[in-house]
Motif scaffolding. Structure first.
Motif, PDB file in Angstrom:
ATOM      1  N   UNK A 117      -1.517 -14.238  -2.375  1.00  0.00           N
ATOM      2  CA  UNK A 117      -1.244 -13.293  -1.297  1.00  0.00           C
ATOM      3  C   UNK A 117       0.116 -12.670  -1.572  1.00  0.00           C
ATOM      4  N   UNK A 118       0.120 -11.337  -1.716  1.00  0.00           N
ATOM      5  CA  UNK A 118       1.335 -10.626  -2.142  1.00  0.00           C
ATOM      6  C   UNK A 118       1.655  -9.567  -1.098  1.00  0.00           C
ATOM      7  N   UNK A 119       2.930  -9.493  -0.729  1.00  0.00           N
ATOM      8  CA  UNK A 119       3.400  -8.414   0.127  1.00  0.00           C
ATOM      9  C   UNK A 119       4.516  -7.659  -0.596  1.00  0.00           C
ATOM     10  N   UNK A 120       4.702  -6.395  -0.184  1.00  0.00           N
ATOM     11  CA  UNK A 120       5.647  -5.524  -0.875  1.00  0.00           C
ATOM     12  C   UNK A 120       6.311  -4.601   0.137  1.00  0.00           C
ATOM     13  N   UNK A 121       7.223  -3.776  -0.379  1.00  0.00           N
ATOM     14  CA  UNK A 121       7.909  -2.776   0.438  1.00  0.00           C
ATOM     15  C   UNK A 121       8.036  -1.512  -0.398  1.00  0.00           C
ATOM     16  N   UNK A 122       7.823  -0.339   0.270  1.00  0.00           N
ATOM     17  CA  UNK A 122       7.844   0.954  -0.401  1.00  0.00           C
ATOM     18  C   UNK A 122       8.950   1.806   0.217  1.00  0.00           C
ATOM     19  N   UNK A 123       9.749   2.409  -0.673  1.00  0.00           N
ATOM     20  CA  UNK A 123      10.810   3.334  -0.246  1.00  0.00           C
ATOM     21  C   UNK A 123      10.418   4.738  -0.720  1.00  0.00           C
ATOM     22  N   UNK A 124      10.310   5.692   0.216  1.00  0.00           N
ATOM     23  CA  UNK A 124       9.905   7.056  -0.141  1.00  0.00           C
ATOM     24  C   UNK A 124      10.557   8.035   0.830  1.00  0.00           C
ATOM     25  N   UNK A 125      10.495   9.297   0.431  1.00  0.00           N
ATOM     26  CA  UNK A 125      11.005  10.376   1.282  1.00  0.00           C
ATOM     27  C   UNK A 125      10.199  11.638   1.032  1.00  0.00           C
TER      28      UNK A 125
ATOM     29  N   UNK B 164       1.146   4.555  -6.733  1.00  0.00           N
ATOM     30  CA  UNK B 164       1.332   5.163  -5.404  1.00  0.00           C
ATOM     31  C   UNK B 164       1.821   6.597  -5.520  1.00  0.00           C
ATOM     32  N   UNK B 165       2.614   6.849  -6.566  1.00  0.00           N
ATOM     33  CA  UNK B 165       3.236   8.165  -6.679  1.00  0.00           C
ATOM     34  C   UNK B 165       2.242   9.260  -7.061  1.00  0.00           C
ATOM     35  N   UNK B 166       1.131   8.871  -7.701  1.00  0.00           N
ATOM     36  CA  UNK B 166       0.166   9.906  -8.145  1.00  0.00           C
ATOM     37  C   UNK B 166      -0.425  10.696  -6.987  1.00  0.00           C
ATOM     38  N   UNK B 167      -0.977  10.079  -5.941  1.00  0.00           N
ATOM     39  CA  UNK B 167      -1.485  10.888  -4.832  1.00  0.00           C
ATOM     40  C   UNK B 167      -0.385  11.425  -3.923  1.00  0.00           C
ATOM     41  N   UNK B 168       0.776  10.775  -3.941  1.00  0.00           N
ATOM     42  CA  UNK B 168       1.837  11.205  -3.028  1.00  0.00           C
ATOM     43  C   UNK B 168       2.461  12.520  -3.433  1.00  0.00           C
ATOM     44  N   UNK B 169       2.335  12.898  -4.719  1.00  0.00           N
ATOM     45  CA  UNK B 169       2.915  14.175  -5.142  1.00  0.00           C
ATOM     46  C   UNK B 169       2.256  15.351  -4.443  1.00  0.00           C
TER      47      UNK B 169
ATOM     48  N   UNK C 263       1.215  15.392  -1.547  1.00  0.00           N
ATOM     49  CA  UNK C 263       1.576  15.361  -0.129  1.00  0.00           C
ATOM     50  C   UNK C 263       3.041  15.708   0.096  1.00  0.00           C
ATOM     51  N   UNK C 264       3.718  16.081  -0.979  1.00  0.00           N
ATOM     52  CA  UNK C 264       5.127  16.420  -0.835  1.00  0.00           C
ATOM     53  C   UNK C 264       6.005  15.214  -0.586  1.00  0.00           C
ATOM     54  N   UNK C 265       5.556  14.059  -1.066  1.00  0.00           N
ATOM     55  CA  UNK C 265       6.291  12.810  -0.857  1.00  0.00           C
ATOM     56  C   UNK C 265       6.722  12.262  -2.213  1.00  0.00           C
ATOM     57  N   UNK C 266       7.927  11.800  -2.295  1.00  0.00           N
ATOM     58  CA  UNK C 266       8.465  11.209  -3.519  1.00  0.00           C
ATOM     59  C   UNK C 266       8.686   9.702  -3.299  1.00  0.00           C
ATOM     60  N   UNK C 267       8.134   8.910  -4.214  1.00  0.00           N
ATOM     61  CA  UNK C 267       8.317   7.453  -4.137  1.00  0.00           C
ATOM     62  C   UNK C 267       9.635   7.097  -4.803  1.00  0.00           C
TER      63      UNK C 267
END
Length: 334
Positions: free
Chosen positions: A83-91, A144-149, A151-155
């Protein structure tokens, strides 16, 4: 009446002006939709005006957002349930895309992060999850960054926070680590013994060439032992002293055996020469007896009785007559 109408108009204008003015903060950007159509100009921070009832302003936060990813259960490539948890920082880098291309970019980012985390768990081994997290973080960021581009979101960054293992797997890993540490300690100990034995062998070779070094080493050992607060000091007997005593005893025994051999040979030679002279003189006496000697008398020389006289012609009958005359059983001769 006119004054009242003017006051009413002023109030309406003030209300319209108040409803058309918007305040955009420094960390926000404004996206205006006029009659549902996107305006190309993004409103900067500060006061901005819109047409009431015509324009609709959408504020987009440009700060870095910290989104925790809930713990996701998955099976690793080596068939271990974790069981793995993580945290994502984006803007958000493009406010227009964040508003137009996705309904709720925050919710969309959360779902993409969870799906990507499950995918990275299935593609990784347990050892990679525990030790090589930096590589997994980079892979998760790319996923994560592939679909976020679009959406105008940067990881900005992705970090795996914790990896939860079953209790049985924890015990197995603990035993493995303990066995590995034990193996390393034994190897290090054996290596130390090997190096020490080589050094001791070299030291023994040097001391073998110079025996005095062994005595010096013994004295150093005594000094080291005496430095401790001990009430009893056991001093080992020097081996070199035992060897010296053995060599001394062997030399004395050799000298005594040589002396005994020398004296024995001299004495036996003297006795042998005496017997030779005695036998020679005895033989000479036997030869000097006259042919008509009477009486059966045994001849002695130097206290030794002659065993048998030498064979002299004419003397045998004389000795036989002498023996018959001396015998008590012999009768008178007539």
């Amino acid at each position: 009446m006119i004054i009242e109408v003017l006051i009413g108009v002023l109030v309406v204008l003030a209300l319209v002006a108040a409803s058309s003015v918007r305040v955009i903060r420094q960390y926000e950007r404004g996206v205006v939709l006029r009659f549902g159509r996107l305006q190309r100009t993004v409103r900067p921070p500060g006061l901005t005006a819109i047409v009431p009832g015509v324009d609709r302003l959408r504020k987009v936060n440009m700060q870095i957002i910290t989104m925790p990813v809930p713990g996701q259960e998955g099976i690793t490539r080596d068939n271990v349930t974790v069981k793995v948890d993580a945290v994502v920082y984006f803007n958000v880098t493009d406010p227009a895309r964040a508003v137009i291309n996705v309904e709720d970019y925050l919710f969309a980012m959360g779902q993409v992060a969870q799906a990507s985390l499950r995918s990275i768990i299935g593609k990784s081994d347990l050892d990679d999850l525990l030790s090589d997290r930096e590589k997994l973080n980079q892979g998760l960021e790319v996923m994560i960054d592939s679909p976020a581009l679009n959406w105008g979101v940067h990881i900005d960054r992705v970090e795996i926070k914790d990896v939860s293992l079953p209790e049985a797997m924890k015990r197995s890993i603990a035993r493995q680590a303990e066995a590995e540490r034990e193996r390393r300690s034994r190897i290090i100990s054996a290596d130390g013994e090997f190096q020490a034995s080589r050094k001791l062998s070299e030291a023994a070779a040097v001391m073998g060439q110079t025996p005095a070094a062994l005595q010096l080493r013994l004295l150093e050992t005594v000094v080291e032992v005496a430095a401790e607060k001990n009430s009893t000091l056991v001093l080992p007997f020097p081996v070199e002293l035992l060897r010296f005593v053995d060599r001394t005893q062997d030399g004395a025994a050799a000298e005594s055996s040589e002396a005994m051999d020398t004296s024995g040979n001299g004495h036996s030679g003297t006795e042998g020469s005496g017997e030779t002279e005695q036998r020679r003189s005895t033989a000479e006496e036997w030869y000097e007896l006259p042919d008509d000697a009477g009486g059966g008398v045994s001849v002695r020389t130097s206290g030794v009785e002659a065993e048998s006289p030498p064979h002299v012609p004419g003397q045998r009958d004389t000795y036989e007559r002498a023996e018959e005359s001396d015998s008590p059983r012999a009768g008178p001769t007539g």
